[in-house]
Design an enzyme around this catalytic site. Structure first.
Site: not given
Lengths: 263, 284
Positions: B31, B240, B243, B265, B271
């Site tokens: 980080g 979605c 899909c 998606c 997808c």
């Protein structure tokens, strides 16, 4: 001082504090003690070293010589300049406060009043929004800002309100020592009077020790118990406020007191 | 220009070593933003110059590269960067998440969980999460060093005050390994939980700001929040339309001038994989 009675000694002990700017003197050999709940005024004309002294105490400037000792909450005296940076910064945002002359320097102008007051709480780990907010609202009330202004930006506030907001922001963590640099500068007289009234009340209620720098002897008279008169970087007179103002001994103090315009 | 004119993956070996040193330091201090000598790349700032340099430094001849932009493999940025490495490194490229060993991304983390042999490279515009709250770099560095992150909560406080909830929806700050607060780049906060203990190595490159940071595999990544306003991810009230997925990040796509729109998606590979699995199930 009574042995074992560590909590009742002086809060701040400054010993021969000296700051040179190259060859020029900022302040020289300043020594004083500040006791819990005591208000000490530092007065003098501009260029007398008041602000240098304050900056050294707050840690903005590194003194050339001398020491600053502070009684931590555990009762032990510690040399402030020898604290680790983490300890010093924690001290400054919990046990100390600094009220600046220009509120814009002491506030975050782009976040709401509530966030300004809540910042110190969040800095020491407060993570409950509702609690932070109610604490902030409580403090706004104590400095006489209507609590429905909690979500307003400081730039929507008048000068006097900003200064009161700055005070609330500093006092929210219950500090024991607050430095003030001309807190009433730039305010008109009626607003000044109200602010002084408020300050006097808060300082007495919470028994906060205050070091206040001012060129205004009336402010010093109203707020402070003791005062230091500075000139050319050195303390020329020190004593109880009333005593110094009513019966100044040093030549310069006499000049200063006699320069007040009589209304 | 002939590809022989380029060193492997465009950057010269010294530069890649310099970048790898920064990456190693980033991995060692999760980080933490490591400064590095960012190079001019043949693309404008803001188009992934940092990500490209990190990818160039970690890419080997056997790697398979996937590049996504907003979850999609076929937008300009993704196509251009994929073509760039195909040309300068000659590596194999793919659009399939599970086949890739290095994935460079802008704005999304693939829906499919990443594995230990994969590396995810983020393009980062502004690496400093405290930047808009504290403009002084000297001060922000000190705040990072001392873990003084009260200010980050001031921002979240303001969000709740103005919007009634934490309205930060992307670049949502996270705390890595209990110390450094980090900007996860402009990914939606939907993707934040995927960073938590991810098996793959995550590298972040900011070209203009000249910073690299990293999250080693299986590292604790926590999104900041308040006790009474806990972190939550976006949700949609419909699946979605292509899909039928209910658990993926959806893009709103405007279809015509009459305001007709659909939700699909954002991760195109995810997808398509689901659609072809459904097709096989129907026909097979």
């Amino acid at each position: 001082m009574v042995e074992g009675d560590m909590k009742h000694g002086p809060l701040l002990r400054v010993n021969r504090l000296t700051k040179f700017y190259g060859a020029r003197t900022g302040c020289r050999d300043v020594s004083f003690e500040l006791w819990p709940g005591e208000v000490l005024a530092i007065v003098g004309e501009s260029g007398s070293g008041k602000t240098t002294l304050l900056s050294c105490l707050w840690g903005d400037l590194m003194p050339t010589a001398g020491s600053i000792e502070y009684r931590m909450r555990d009762g032990r005296m510690r040399d402030v300049m020898r604290l680790s940076e983490a300890e010093r910064r924690l001290l400054m945002r919990t046990d100390w406060g600094f009220v600046r002359q220009n509120p814009a320097d002491g506030l975050r102008m782009n976040v709401s009043a509530g966030a300004n007051v809540g910042e110190r709480l969040m800095a020491v780990g407060a993570r409950h929004y509702g609690n932070i907010r109610s604490e902030a609202s409580d403090w706004l009330g104590r400095v006489e800002i209507a609590t429905d202004r909690i979500d307003d930006m400081p730039r929507q506030f008048s000068g006097g309100m900003r200064q009161r907001l700055q005070i609330a922001r500093n006092l929210v963590t219950g500090p024991r020592l607050v430095f003030m640099d001309e807190p009433t500068g730039g305010l008109d007289v009626s607003v000044q009077a109200r602010l002084l009234d408020l300050l006097r009340g808060l300082v007495a209620d919470l028994s906060i020790a205050v070091v206040i720098v001012t060129h205004d002897l009336a402010v010093a008279r109203l707020l402070s118990h003791r005062m230091l008169v500075m000139r050319g970087g050195v303390v020329v007179e020190e004593g109880l406020t009333d005593q110094v103002l009513d019966d100044p001994q040093a030549e310069y103090s006499q000049l200063l007191v006699s320069s007040i315009l009589q209304a | 220009m002939n590809k022989q004119h380029y060193n492997f993956a465009y950057l010269d070996e010294q530069t890649k070593r310099m970048i790898r040193r920064a990456i190693l330091k980033g991995i060692a201090v999760p980080g933490y933003q490591v400064p590095f000598a960012s190079r001019e790349m043949p693309m404008p700032y803001g188009w992934g110059t940092g990500g490209v340099q990190v990818t160039a430094a970690v890419l080997g001849r056997d790697d398979v590269l996937k590049v996504i932009d907003q979850g999609s493999d076929d937008t300009t940025n993704a196509v251009a960067i994929r073509g760039f490495f195909k040309k300068t490194a000659g590596v194999e490229t793919t659009t399939q998440t599970r086949e890739a060993t290095v994935i460079q991304t802008r704005h999304r983390i693939p829906e499919e969980p990443l594995k230990a042999h994969q590396i995810l490279v983020y393009q980062v515009p502004i690496p400093e999460p405290l930047r808009f709250l504290e403009p002084r770099e000297t001060e922000t560095r000190k705040m990072h060093a001392l873990s003084e992150y009260g200010l980050m909560h001031v921002k979240l406080y303001e969000d709740i005050t103005r919007h009634g909830h934490i309205a930060t929806t992307y670049a949502y700050p996270v705390q890595v390994d209990g110390h450094y607060v980090m900007d996860p780049s402009p990914t939606p906060k939907f993707d934040n939980p995927k960073m938590q203990r991810m098996a793959a190595l995550q590298l972040f490159g900011a070209g203009r700001e000249k910073r690299i940071y990293a999250i080693p595999p299986h590292t604790e990544v926590v999104s900041l929040d308040f006790d009474d306003h806990p972190f939550s991810i976006q949700q949609w009230d419909r699946p979605c339309e292509l899909c039928g997925a209910r658990d993926s990040y959806l893009d709103e796509i405007v279809l015509d001038d009459k305001g007709k729109r659909m939700f699909a998606c954002s991760d195109t590979d995810h997808c398509e994989r689901r659609q072809s699995a459904q097709g096989e199930a129907r026909h097979g």
